[in-house]
Design an enzyme around this catalytic site. Structure first.
Site, short mmCIF file in Angstrom:
data_model
loop_
_atom_site.label_atom_id
_atom_site.label_comp_id
_atom_site.label_asym_id
_atom_site.label_seq_id
_atom_site.Cartn_x
_atom_site.Cartn_y
_atom_site.Cartn_z
N GLU A 1 52.92 -47.84 3.21
CA GLU A 1 51.49 -48.37 2.57
C GLU A 1 51.82 -48.91 1.18
O GLU A 1 52.28 -47.99 0.09
CB GLU A 1 50.42 -47.46 2.56
CG GLU A 1 49.78 -47.08 3.90
CD GLU A 1 48.74 -46.33 4.25
OE1 GLU A 1 48.01 -46.14 5.06
OE2 GLU A 1 48.69 -45.33 3.12
N CYS A 2 51.30 -49.80 0.64
CA CYS A 2 51.22 -50.42 -0.71
C CYS A 2 52.47 -50.13 -1.24
O CYS A 2 53.51 -50.94 -1.24
CB CYS A 2 50.34 -49.70 -1.37
SG CYS A 2 49.48 -50.39 -3.18
N GLY A 3 52.81 -48.99 -2.40
CA GLY A 3 53.65 -48.94 -2.97
C GLY A 3 55.19 -48.53 -2.09
O GLY A 3 56.13 -48.89 -2.48
N ALA B 1 52.40 -52.64 4.65
CA ALA B 1 51.32 -53.51 4.37
C ALA B 1 50.37 -52.64 3.18
O ALA B 1 50.63 -51.56 2.70
CB ALA B 1 50.55 -53.53 5.43
#
Length: 458
Positions: free
Chosen positions: A330-332, A430
């Protein structure tokens, strides 16, 4: 009969009113008294819960009334809150939620839990006007009960007395004390909110100052009495999640990757997974005998140099992925799986190289807020057509965007739908953060994929 779920919400009039300072001070002072505590945070926040956990030694859990249905939120709260006094830190202002609505707000969570609210107001530039402010908040929603006020950034005992007398005379809401204006109490911020607890120099000294101040100027007995006076907790219901998956999941957890919901960990463990924490910054190899990887968000851009310097870990992750290891990021975590990451100064650092894309920090917020994701293709979390509520908050973007067909179709009120996310083989990465109790089939599907990998099946 004693209250089995004593609880109260500590909310602010607005972001920056000082909720986290007041909650940190109250938690520290109550812990010094030996009070068993259960901290919570309203909304999709990862930084404030880390402060709660640091002070109490107890995991802090998120309560989000848009990501979670009300019965599920109550069920998760009841399971974690039992046996202690629950302090629930709000998000933004008391009535700020998704868009201009009630859903997702601190007030909505207080209503769902039938919990009294302590309103934190800033004393800066105020005296009698504080009464008008409190009166408005106290009367705004008929099912949200403001049971007390704490005043932050008070310049003198005289100023607090003026505010207290005005509020109590006009509103019949008791003031439960104050925190003085003191630079030693300040918690620093950066682009995603407060600087995380693990990066705050001399945090224990700051907490000690706050605890001492709270013991002198906040009515701790009044807080506990208000919490103990909460009515019986409405019934909750947790979804039934079937399956047992005895797999080992490596979880990236260090200063670069710390954005996780505690309930996500709990659900993975309920489903039989063993969580093995490791540091992409410090460890030179992945833990042994893993059957899956979970890479959360955080601040890889802040620690990009250390991540880039750890070549053996980057190589280990590439090799594990090429061997079919299921990965959810996720993200980072997605930024780390890209071929490179460019920080805000434009310096480019090599990353794990699982995807040929580049993560690039920008000078402005790229996406922020709640959105619904629909899977456009099969992923390690589920088949095409799967839907889940999510939250995004990031300053980076993934390049190239042209020609990259995202595996999520994202929808948000008032915004043109967009595609996002990267998927290849057994890897899904994502920007949106997912609370697994929003759709418990997702962690079950992921662990099933990890179980297949363990069994030697593709």
């Amino acid at each position: 009969m004693p209250n089995t779920h004593p609880r109260l919400v500590i909310a602010g009039t607005h972001s920056g009113a000082g909720k986290t300072s007041v909650v940190t001070a109250a938690l520290a002072a109550l812990r010094a008294r030996g009070v068993p505590l259960r901290p919570f945070k309203v909304g999709p926040d990862y930084i404030d819960p880390a402060f709660h956990a640091h002070v109490t030694g107890t995991p802090s859990r998120n309560l989000d009334s848009w990501l979670l249905d009300a019965p599920v939120l109550r069920g998760l709260f009841a399971r974690a809150a039992n046996g202690g006094l629950s302090l629930i830190e709000g998000v933004m202002g008391l009535f700020d939620g998704k868009g201009s609505g009630h859903e997702g707000s601190t007030a909505h969570v207080a209503e769902i839990l039938d919990a009294p609210v302590v309103l934190v107001i800033s004393a800066q530039g105020l005296s009698r006007s504080a009464a008008a402010m409190v009166a408005g908040y106290a009367s705004f929603h008929p099912r949200v009960r403001v049971g007390g006020v704490i005043v932050n950034r008070v310049k003198s005992a005289r100023q607090y007395g003026l505010i207290r007398d005005s509020v109590e005379k006009a509103c019949a809401v008791p003031c439960l004390g104050y925190l003085p204006e003191n630079p030693d109490f300040a918690l620093q911020s950066r682009h995603l909110g407060l600087v995380p607890s693990q990066e705050v120099a001399e945090l224990d000294a700051v907490v000690a100052h706050l605890a001492l101040a709270a013991g002198e100027t906040i009515d701790l007995d009044g807080l506990m009495a208000l919490a103990d006076g909460a009515p019986p907790l409405p019934a909750g219901e947790l979804p039934r999640v079937e399956g047992s998956f005895p797999v080992r999941i490596g979880v990236a957890r260090d200063s670069a990757f710390s954005f996780y919901y505690q309930d996500n960990f709990d659900l993975l463990q309920t489903l039989g997974a063993e969580l093995v924490f490791f540091s992409p910054m410090r460890d030179r190899s992945l833990p042994d005998a893993l059957h899956g990887l979970y890479l959360g968000g955080g601040f890889p851009e802040v620690f990009a140099q250390a991540l880039a310097a750890n070549g053996p870990m980057r190589s280990a992750i590439r090799e594990a992925v090429s061997g079919g290891l299921p990965v959810y990021a996720e993200c980072g975590g997605m930024a780390y799986l890209c071929v490179s990451l460019a920080d805000a100064a434009g310096t480019v650092f090599p990353m794990a190289g699982v995807f040929p894309h580049r993560a690039v920090m920008t000078g402005k917020l790229q996406r922020f807020g709640y959105a619904e994701a629909e899977f456009c293709r099969e992923t390690v979390l589920g088949p095409a057509g799967t839907r889940v509520r999510t939250h995004e908050f990031h300053y980076s973007r993934i390049e190239p965007e042209d020609g990259t067909e995202g595996c999520y179709r994202m929808r948000k009120d008032g915004v043109t739908p967009w595609r996002g996310g990267l998927a290849s083989g057994n890897v899904l990465a994502a920007y949106p953060h997912i609370h697994f109790y929003s759709n418990p089939s997702l962690p079950r599907n992921f662990l099933a994929r990890c179980g297949a990998f363990k069994a030697g099946r593709p």
